[in-house]
Design a protein around this motif. Structure first.
Motif, PDB file in Angstrom:
ATOM      1  N   ILE B 149      40.800  34.882 -22.914  1.00 29.18           N
ATOM      2  CA  ILE B 149      41.301  33.520 -22.740  1.00 29.18           C
ATOM      3  C   ILE B 149      41.512  33.255 -21.242  1.00 29.18           C
ATOM      4  CG2 ILE B 149      43.754  34.239 -22.999  1.00 29.18           C
ATOM      5  CD1 ILE B 149      44.179  31.634 -24.623  1.00 29.18           C
ATOM      6  N   PRO B 150      41.194  32.040 -20.770  1.00 32.30           N
ATOM      7  CA  PRO B 150      41.409  31.786 -19.331  1.00 32.30           C
ATOM      8  C   PRO B 150      42.896  31.783 -18.963  1.00 32.30           C
ATOM      9  CG  PRO B 150      40.446  29.855 -20.421  1.00 32.30           C
ATOM     10  CD  PRO B 150      40.616  30.890 -21.462  1.00 32.30           C
ATOM     11  N   ARG B 151      43.161  31.996 -17.686  1.00 28.18           N
ATOM     12  CA  ARG B 151      44.540  31.944 -17.180  1.00 28.18           C
ATOM     13  C   ARG B 151      45.109  30.544 -17.339  1.00 28.18           C
ATOM     14  NH1 ARG B 151      45.410  36.225 -13.295  1.00 28.18           N
ATOM     15  NH2 ARG B 151      43.615  37.550 -13.642  1.00 28.18           N
ATOM     16  N   LEU B 152      46.414  30.437 -17.214  1.00 28.94           N
ATOM     17  CA  LEU B 152      47.057  29.122 -17.213  1.00 28.94           C
ATOM     18  C   LEU B 152      46.535  28.318 -16.029  1.00 28.94           C
ATOM     19  CD1 LEU B 152      50.813  30.086 -17.751  1.00 28.94           C
ATOM     20  CD2 LEU B 152      49.333  28.953 -19.405  1.00 28.94           C
ATOM     21  N   GLU B 153      46.345  27.025 -16.235  1.00 29.33           N
ATOM     22  CA  GLU B 153      45.900  26.199 -15.112  1.00 29.33           C
ATOM     23  C   GLU B 153      46.982  26.079 -14.057  1.00 29.33           C
ATOM     24  OE1 GLU B 153      44.028  22.440 -15.951  1.00 29.33           O
ATOM     25  OE2 GLU B 153      42.875  23.439 -17.539  1.00 29.33           O
ATOM     26  N   ASN B 154      48.222  25.977 -14.531  1.00 36.42           N
ATOM     27  CA  ASN B 154      49.342  25.949 -13.591  1.00 36.42           C
ATOM     28  C   ASN B 154      50.187  27.196 -13.788  1.00 36.42           C
ATOM     29  OD1 ASN B 154      48.918  23.321 -12.414  1.00 36.42           O
ATOM     30  ND2 ASN B 154      49.423  22.545 -14.452  1.00 36.42           N
ATOM     31  N   PRO B 155      50.007  28.180 -12.897  1.00 33.92           N
ATOM     32  CA  PRO B 155      50.769  29.417 -13.054  1.00 33.92           C
ATOM     33  C   PRO B 155      52.273  29.144 -13.022  1.00 33.92           C
ATOM     34  CG  PRO B 155      49.081  29.651 -11.364  1.00 33.92           C
ATOM     35  CD  PRO B 155      49.126  28.209 -11.731  1.00 33.92           C
ATOM     36  N   ARG B 156      53.031  29.956 -13.749  1.00 31.29           N
ATOM     37  CA  ARG B 156      54.493  29.813 -13.740  1.00 31.29           C
ATOM     38  C   ARG B 156      55.043  30.313 -12.414  1.00 31.29           C
ATOM     39  NH1 ARG B 156      53.724  31.268 -19.158  1.00 31.29           N
ATOM     40  NH2 ARG B 156      54.629  29.702 -20.536  1.00 31.29           N
ATOM     41  N   LYS B 157      56.106  29.651 -11.981  1.00 34.30           N
ATOM     42  CA  LYS B 157      56.757  30.096 -10.730  1.00 34.30           C
ATOM     43  C   LYS B 157      57.458  31.417 -10.966  1.00 34.30           C
ATOM     44  CE  LYS B 157      57.119  26.046  -7.910  1.00 34.30           C
ATOM     45  NZ  LYS B 157      57.086  24.871  -8.789  1.00 34.30           N
ATOM     46  N   MET B 158      57.902  31.641 -12.204  1.00 34.23           N
ATOM     47  CA  MET B 158      58.593  32.891 -12.498  1.00 34.23           C
ATOM     48  C   MET B 158      58.323  33.328 -13.924  1.00 34.23           C
ATOM     49  SD  MET B 158      60.174  35.159 -10.958  1.00 34.23           S
ATOM     50  CE  MET B 158      60.768  34.448  -9.411  1.00 34.23           C
ATOM     51  N   VAL B 159      57.807  34.535 -14.065  1.00 36.95           N
ATOM     52  CA  VAL B 159      57.633  35.150 -15.376  1.00 36.95           C
ATOM     53  C   VAL B 159      58.631  36.296 -15.434  1.00 36.95           C
ATOM     54  CG1 VAL B 159      56.007  36.354 -16.902  1.00 36.95           C
ATOM     55  CG2 VAL B 159      55.183  34.563 -15.375  1.00 36.95           C
ATOM     56  N   LYS B 160      59.302  36.430 -16.580  1.00 36.39           N
ATOM     57  CA  LYS B 160      60.363  37.431 -16.690  1.00 36.39           C
ATOM     58  C   LYS B 160      59.811  38.848 -16.823  1.00 36.39           C
ATOM     59  CE  LYS B 160      64.326  35.392 -16.425  1.00 36.39           C
ATOM     60  NZ  LYS B 160      65.139  35.794 -15.257  1.00 36.39           N
ATOM     61  N   GLN B 161      60.532  39.783 -16.277  1.00 37.64           N
ATOM     62  CA  GLN B 161      60.240  41.206 -16.443  1.00 37.64           C
ATOM     63  C   GLN B 161      60.094  41.533 -17.923  1.00 37.64           C
ATOM     64  OE1 GLN B 161      63.196  43.789 -14.642  1.00 37.64           O
ATOM     65  NE2 GLN B 161      62.878  45.307 -16.251  1.00 37.64           N
ATOM     66  N   THR B 171      44.868  42.448 -20.641  1.00 40.43           N
ATOM     67  CA  THR B 171      46.234  42.267 -21.105  1.00 40.43           C
ATOM     68  C   THR B 171      47.122  43.068 -20.174  1.00 40.43           C
ATOM     69  OG1 THR B 171      47.770  42.493 -22.943  1.00 40.43           O
ATOM     70  CG2 THR B 171      46.078  44.199 -22.758  1.00 40.43           C
ATOM     71  N   GLY B 172      48.361  42.641 -20.021  1.00 41.33           N
ATOM     72  CA  GLY B 172      49.246  43.345 -19.090  1.00 41.33           C
ATOM     73  C   GLY B 172      50.705  43.075 -19.383  1.00 41.33           C
ATOM     74  N   ILE B 173      51.548  43.820 -18.680  1.00 42.35           N
ATOM     75  CA  ILE B 173      53.000  43.705 -18.834  1.00 42.35           C
ATOM     76  C   ILE B 173      53.579  43.458 -17.443  1.00 42.35           C
ATOM     77  CG2 ILE B 173      55.073  44.848 -19.715  1.00 42.35           C
ATOM     78  CD1 ILE B 173      53.062  47.003 -20.902  1.00 42.35           C
ATOM     79  N   TYR B 174      54.482  42.498 -17.325  1.00 42.18           N
ATOM     80  CA  TYR B 174      55.128  42.253 -16.031  1.00 42.18           C
ATOM     81  C   TYR B 174      56.244  43.273 -15.806  1.00 42.18           C
ATOM     82  CZ  TYR B 174      52.750  37.859 -15.113  1.00 42.18           C
ATOM     83  OH  TYR B 174      51.800  36.919 -14.833  1.00 42.18           O
ATOM     84  N   PRO B 175      56.126  44.138 -14.805  1.00 46.48           N
ATOM     85  CA  PRO B 175      57.171  45.132 -14.563  1.00 46.48           C
ATOM     86  C   PRO B 175      58.420  44.528 -13.927  1.00 46.48           C
ATOM     87  CG  PRO B 175      55.164  45.638 -13.334  1.00 46.48           C
ATOM     88  CD  PRO B 175      55.010  44.268 -13.858  1.00 46.48           C
ATOM     89  N   LEU B 176      58.270  43.390 -13.257  1.00 48.62           N
ATOM     90  CA  LEU B 176      59.433  42.708 -12.688  1.00 48.62           C
ATOM     91  C   LEU B 176      59.205  41.206 -12.728  1.00 48.62           C
ATOM     92  CD1 LEU B 176      58.527  42.913  -9.116  1.00 48.62           C
ATOM     93  CD2 LEU B 176      59.232  45.105  -9.947  1.00 48.62           C
ATOM     94  N   ASP B 177      60.276  40.455 -12.498  1.00 50.57           N
ATOM     95  CA  ASP B 177      60.148  39.000 -12.439  1.00 50.57           C
ATOM     96  C   ASP B 177      59.154  38.657 -11.331  1.00 50.57           C
ATOM     97  OD1 ASP B 177      62.192  39.165 -14.216  1.00 50.57           O
ATOM     98  OD2 ASP B 177      63.697  38.172 -12.964  1.00 50.57           O
ATOM     99  N   ALA B 178      58.169  37.848 -11.641  1.00 51.80           N
ATOM    100  CA  ALA B 178      57.159  37.507 -10.639  1.00 51.80           C
ATOM    101  C   ALA B 178      56.456  36.229 -11.061  1.00 51.80           C
ATOM    102  CB  ALA B 178      56.145  38.638 -10.511  1.00 51.80           C
ATOM    103  N   PRO B 179      55.893  35.490 -10.102  1.00 49.80           N
ATOM    104  CA  PRO B 179      55.093  34.340 -10.492  1.00 49.80           C
ATOM    105  C   PRO B 179      53.803  34.814 -11.153  1.00 49.80           C
ATOM    106  CG  PRO B 179      55.037  34.657  -8.100  1.00 49.80           C
ATOM    107  CD  PRO B 179      55.957  35.694  -8.659  1.00 49.80           C
ATOM    108  N   GLY B 180      53.224  34.007 -12.029  1.00 48.77           N
ATOM    109  CA  GLY B 180      51.995  34.483 -12.653  1.00 48.77           C
ATOM    110  C   GLY B 180      51.346  33.483 -13.588  1.00 48.77           C
ATOM    111  N   GLY B 181      50.053  33.685 -13.803  1.00 47.97           N
ATOM    112  CA  GLY B 181      49.270  32.756 -14.605  1.00 47.97           C
ATOM    113  C   GLY B 181      48.801  33.322 -15.937  1.00 47.97           C
ATOM    114  N   TRP B 182      49.366  34.450 -16.342  1.00 53.51           N
ATOM    115  CA  TRP B 182      48.960  35.032 -17.631  1.00 53.51           C
ATOM    116  C   TRP B 182      49.607  34.242 -18.756  1.00 53.51           C
ATOM    117  CZ3 TRP B 182      47.142  40.576 -17.907  1.00 53.51           C
ATOM    118  CH2 TRP B 182      46.657  41.008 -16.663  1.00 53.51           C
TER     119      TRP B 182
END
Lengths: 317, 236
Positions: B149-161, B171-182
């Motif tokens: 699936i394509p990434r989000l068109e507007n990445p989030r400013k903050m994705v939670k750990q 597929t992946g796991i966010y190890p810390l709070d970070a901006p991201g388009g997944w």
């Protein structure tokens, strides 16, 4: 351990740094560490510390600090108009300071990064073998962040009356951040991802250090470097000084807080001894690159190690 | 294919292939375990990637020529070494409600039910090709094509750990709070990136990894155990 400094004004982004976090890049942990390792090491040597002790790294606008205990300090790197109780002090020289005095920084004169060392070194909990701050993950240094007003920093508890102040670096050894010496690079490892002229062009043109530069990397702007097909590579390790080029053709020099791996073709890597000269350049200034051989780069690296060895002996007296 | 290349003035890059391929990547990690078993003086550390291992060394302790010789020796040993027994790590994920921020959109885009998405995501045993991007982030291989699936068109400013996402073929796991388009389809209470003092990394390059669906009650139970320091990760 005793409190030695209190932060009165934090400055732009002052953080505790040492020579970096080595051994954890395989887990994706950036090394961090002083942007200008040379200046960091000299500041430590001038106050009688080992070169790997933590210092405070200040960027352009330094902090205002209250001295809580008599000690010896030195600044290496940029001249950010430091003063003690309003009397100017200069980089590359050690000074005795007394409890109650105020250390301030003013207008940046030369360079970008200054390193403040105190006798005995700053004390903080090491994270993965290093005191370096990595702000993005909130680890290392002082609570994993840049300094704030009211922070109280500690140093090793030692009698500093026997530490001699007034030690200095010889004028001939003081780096000149104004000189227009090209930054030396070694080609590759992805030279084949670029058109034939790209590398030659990279060494002939000049590139401007843009405002989007920080501890992660210096983003440069200039004549675009054309790729043969595409800018993307299979994600691979990047090292300090590695220059990657995304699809827009504008190079990025990766520095202390770089991610451990990258996905853009790498045209060259800045040689170790020239990283300080690059990071001390101001945003907006122009930089030129010169291709050298591995042999030349390593000969200079070894010469610098010998210089530090000599300096350690000389400054001990 | 095997090549040794200098990289800057403190690096050597060994390349084992030029495609993202599990067998090539396993060679990378086998080479890494040889470096661990037979330490070379002057080598600071090494960084494994999809097709390469980059060795970071101190030129005042070892010359490039001497290092290259030792690396060639290790390369010869590589052929005779058995592939190491890899660890399998099970990561509990809650795919429900507020943990699965983008599940609705993902079901619509992929034209699959949430149950089917969960089944497809928890079925494979993923291979950890490498770590990077951020501290403790594993690059996983083995995602079902049905979940591309394509990434989000507007990445989030903050994705939670702990957020578990899919994007492109990964597929992946966010190890810390970070901006991201997944696109976030779940969340794990298990920290990838250890408690601050210890800094033990849960996942290492070369490991195998599988997701296990848990309900919200189990999620909070594990979260509490993690906070009390009682959580034992499932490593097989």
């Amino acid at each position: 351990m005793k409190e030695i400094l209190e932060v009165m004004k934090p400055g732009l982004a002052t953080s505790m740094q040492d020579l970096g976090r080595v051994g954890y890049q395989k887990y994706g942990i950036p090394t961090s560490g002083a942007m200008d390792a040379f200046a960091h090491r000299i500041a430590n040597l001038l106050v009688g510390n080992a070169e790997e002790e933590a210092t405070l790294e200040m960027i352009l606008m330094g902090s205002q600090l209250k001295i809580l205990r008599d000690t010896v300090i030195a600044i290496g790197g940029a001249d950010l108009s430091a003063a003690i109780d309003g009397n100017p002090i200069y980089p590359w020289k050690s000074y005795r300071v007394y409890a109650g005095q105020i250390m301030s920084f003013g207008k940046p004169v030369h360079g970008t990064y200054a390193y403040l060392a105190v006798s005995g070194g700053f004390v903080t909990e090491e994270v993965m073998g290093s005191k370096s701050t990595y702000v993005q993950a909130g680890i290392g240094g002082f609570e994993g962040r840049v300094l704030q007003k009211g922070d109280r920093l500690s140093a090793k508890d030692m009698d500093t009356s026997s530490i001699r102040a007034g030690k200095y670096l010889k004028k001939i050894d003081i780096p000149n951040y104004e000189q227009h010496r090209p930054i030396r690079i070694i080609a590759g490892p992805d030279l084949s991802a670029f058109s034939n002229e790209a590398y030659q062009q990279f060494c002939q043109e000049s590139y401007r250090i843009t405002e989007q530069s920080n501890r992660m990397g210096y983003r440069l702007a200039g004549k675009a470097l054309p790729h043969v097909e595409k800018a993307d590579i299979i994600s691979d390790a990047v090292l300090p000084g590695t220059i990657q080029v995304p699809a827009n053709g504008q190079p990025i020099v990766l520095l202390s807080d770089r991610q451990t791996t990258g996905g853009y073709a790498r045209i060259a890597t800045v040689i170790t001894t020239d990283i300080p000269q690059l990071v001390q350049k101001r945003m907006g200034s122009e930089v030129q690159f010169l291709s050298v051989s591995l042999e030349k780069a390593q000969a200079d690296y070894l010469a610098q190690q010998r210089y530090f060895k000599m300096l350690r002996t000389a400054l001990r007296q | 294919m095997y090549s040794v290349q200098t990289y800057g003035d403190r690096g050597v890059r060994i390349q084992f292939g030029n495609t993202i391929d599990r067998q090539i990547n396993e060679k990378v990690h086998r080479f890494g375990s040889l470096l661990e078993k037979y330490p070379i003086e002057g080598v600071w550390e090494w960084i494994p990637a999809y097709t390469t291992i980059t060795i970071y060394y101190n030129p005042s302790e070892i010359t490039f020529a001497a290092l290259e010789k030792k690396l060639i020796h290790l390369q010869k040993m590589l052929a005779e070494t058995e592939p190491p027994v890899t660890r399998k790590i099970t990561i509990p994920v809650c795919y429900d409600g507020e943990f699965a921020l983008d599940m609705e959109e993902v079901t619509a885009y992929l034209n699959l039910s949430a149950q089917e998405i969960i089944r497809l995501h928890t079925k494979p045993v993923y291979h950890v090709y490498m770590m990077g991007f951020m501290p403790g982030f594993p690059y996983l291989g083995g995602l079902s094509e049905k979940l591309y699936i394509p990434r989000l068109e507007n990445p989030r400013k903050m994705v939670k750990q702990g957020a578990v996402g899919i994007a492109d073929k990964q597929t992946g796991i966010y190890p810390l709070d970070a901006p991201g388009g997944w696109r976030i389809i779940g969340k794990t209470p298990v920290p990838l990136y250890g408690a601050k003092k210890e800094q033990k990394m849960l996942i290492r390059a070369g490991d195998r990894l599988q997701f296990k669906a848990v309900d919200a009650a189990a999620y909070y139970e594990i979260e509490e155990a993690v906070q009390n320091g009682d959580y034992q990760p499932e490593i097989g």
